[in-house]
Scaffold this motif. Structure first.
Motif, short mmCIF file in Angstrom:
data_model
loop_
_atom_site.label_atom_id
_atom_site.label_comp_id
_atom_site.label_asym_id
_atom_site.label_seq_id
_atom_site.Cartn_x
_atom_site.Cartn_y
_atom_site.Cartn_z
N CYS A 1 -6.36 4.23 0.81
CA CYS A 1 -5.07 3.54 0.92
C CYS A 1 -4.40 3.86 2.25
CB CYS A 1 -4.17 3.93 -0.25
SG CYS A 1 -2.55 3.15 -0.25
N SER B 1 -2.75 -6.11 -5.26
CA SER B 1 -3.69 -5.70 -4.21
C SER B 1 -4.98 -6.51 -4.20
CB SER B 1 -4.05 -4.22 -4.38
OG SER B 1 -2.90 -3.40 -4.29
N LEU C 1 0.82 -1.21 0.00
CA LEU C 1 0.00 0.00 0.00
C LEU C 1 0.85 1.26 0.00
CD1 LEU C 1 -2.70 -1.13 2.59
CD2 LEU C 1 -3.05 -0.81 0.14
#
Length: 446
Positions: free
Chosen positions: A155, A214, A24
């Motif tokens: 995020c 992700s 991230l």
């Protein structure tokens, strides 16, 4: 057990969380490239205008070997404003994305909003690279900014909610630092890749990698817990514990908290709660003005920034000594940057999980508006040469003083629901006598 106790069992920052947070955090490099894109893509080289023979038209000849949207679509003279317009559209999208995606992620979840936003940012990024004309290019920058502003907040919150609260400051600082590193890396990338379409394509391709990596990220266990999805939150926590090498088969979260999370107030939780809830209303108003760091850090950094700006008013501008206007202005900028670096961490600690992204979005919106107004401050030199520094000085001192109205979050558990806000006190201005009386009453009651 409650969530903080659960993270002690799972591991506050174990191997799995380190990998997830690293992914991230590195996504900030991609987001920084998108934010700085117009700096290189909109570069305007030297040019000369030559009139055509026997016609009223003019021919533009660029004297530098630069490939940009300016050279491709001849955005010079009367058309030069379109370069700045494309950049403004991106930041307009950023502003809207902060406000829209924050409450949306509080309602439907962090993971789906993050993945959807990142997917469409990559898609619109390739539209930018393949744009056949300026109109499509400008529209794509608006949409990229919309996605960028939204997923930036989500995020950041995910890096916080994957780990124990004692690591929030570290993960938040890493996020800000990596964004700055991404800006520097984009400058280096632009040095080696000169054609603007190639530069956009290469910079955008990193987003594809981050999106694919992700896909396997889990939902935030804190969000699941505050929404009443206790079993799913336990599953995520056990999964993290397994990857961390810890045994958590018997991990159970308190059902009382889950029941509270499902009550009427939390189902209504959203951006309107920032106005309707008395505690959130005060915090939001102060943070929108301050948008700085933790209580103590906020006051010190901002007051130091104000002091630096104050000193510049008494030093001649043409002095060549080490102590000059430029050096003091840089010290002030350093203090402001230090406070702003803590802003996201402190704001996420002040807002409960059910409205955390909404609070961050509104505070970030006020920051964007301040950025729009800031360029007008230097024009105040027409009134007096010290006027711009006076404005910055007053802003710094007043923000530092207002921060005293906010509670300390150090070594306190993060609030998950709206009910937990009522038990959060300990303002700086709260007298020791009151605290002593409270303790005395509790002791006598026992």
């Amino acid at each position: 057990m409650d969530l903080e106790d659960a993270f002690q069992v799972v591991g506050e920052f174990g191997r799995y969380q380190k990998r997830a947070v690293t992914l991230l955090v590195l996504t900030q490099v991609y987001m920084a490239c998108q934010s700085m894109l117009m700096v290189l893509v909109g570069s305007t080289p030297e040019y000369r205008v030559e009139p055509q023979d026997d016609t009223s038209s003019q021919h533009v000849t660029f004297t530098e070997d630069v490939d940009s949207i300016v050279t491709e679509w001849l955005l010079v003279k009367q058309q030069a404003y379109k370069v700045s317009l494309a950049g403004s559209l991106f930041f307009a999208g950023l502003l809207v994305g902060n406000v829209v995606f924050g409450p949306l992620s509080d309602k439907v979840g962090r993971r789906p909003v993050y993945l959807t936003g990142l997917f469409f940012e990559v898609v619109f990024g390739y539209v930018t690279a393949l744009a056949p004309n300026y109109e499509v290019f400008a529209a794509s920058r608006l949409l990229v900014g919309l996605m960028n502003g939204g997923i930036g907040l989500v995020c950041f919150v995910l890096t916080q909610e994957y780990v124990g609260k004692s690591y929030w400051a570290m993960t938040g600082t890493l996020t800000s630092m990596t964004f700055a590193v991404g800006i520097a890396l984009f400058g280096a990338l632009g040095y080696f890749i000169r054609p603007w379409r190639s530069l956009v394509s290469v910079a955008n391709s990193s987003g594809v990698v981050f999106f694919l990596l992700s896909v396997n990220l889990p939902e935030s266990p804190r969000w699941l817990f505050c929404q009443g999805h206790t079993e799913r939150a336990e599953q995520v926590l056990r999964y993290m514990a397994l990857r961390n090498g810890n045994a958590a088969d018997s991990l159970r979260l308190q059902p009382v908290q889950a029941a509270k999370a499902g009550n009427h107030d939390n189902r209504r939780a959203g951006v309107l709660q920032l106005v309707l809830h008395p505690v959130l209303r005060l915090r939001t108003v102060v943070l929108m003005y301050v948008w700085a760091g933790r209580r103590r850090s906020m006051a010190s950094f901002l007051c130091l920034a104000g002091s630096a700006c104050l000193c510049t008013m008494f030093i001649p501008e043409n002095t060549e000594s080490l102590l000059n206007v430029t050096s003091l202005a840089l010290v002030g900028k350093l203090m402001v940057s230090a406070a702003f670096n803590i802003a996201y961490v402190y704001t996420s600690e002040l807002y409960p999980t059910v409205v955390r992204n909404a609070g961050l979005g509104v505070c970030s919106m006020s920051c964007r508006v301040g950025g729009i107004l800031a360029p007008f401050v230097p024009s105040m030199r027409a009134l007096h040469t010290s006027m711009p520094f006076t404005v910055f000085c007053v802003s710094g001192f007043s923000a530092g003083c207002l921060s005293l109205l906010l509670p300390e979050t150090l070594n306190t558990p993060a609030a998950e629901t709206l009910e937990e806000l009522s038990s959060t006190h300990s303002r700086v201005l709260e007298s020791k006598a009151v605290l002593y009386e409270d303790k005395k009453k509790k002791f006598n009651h026992r």
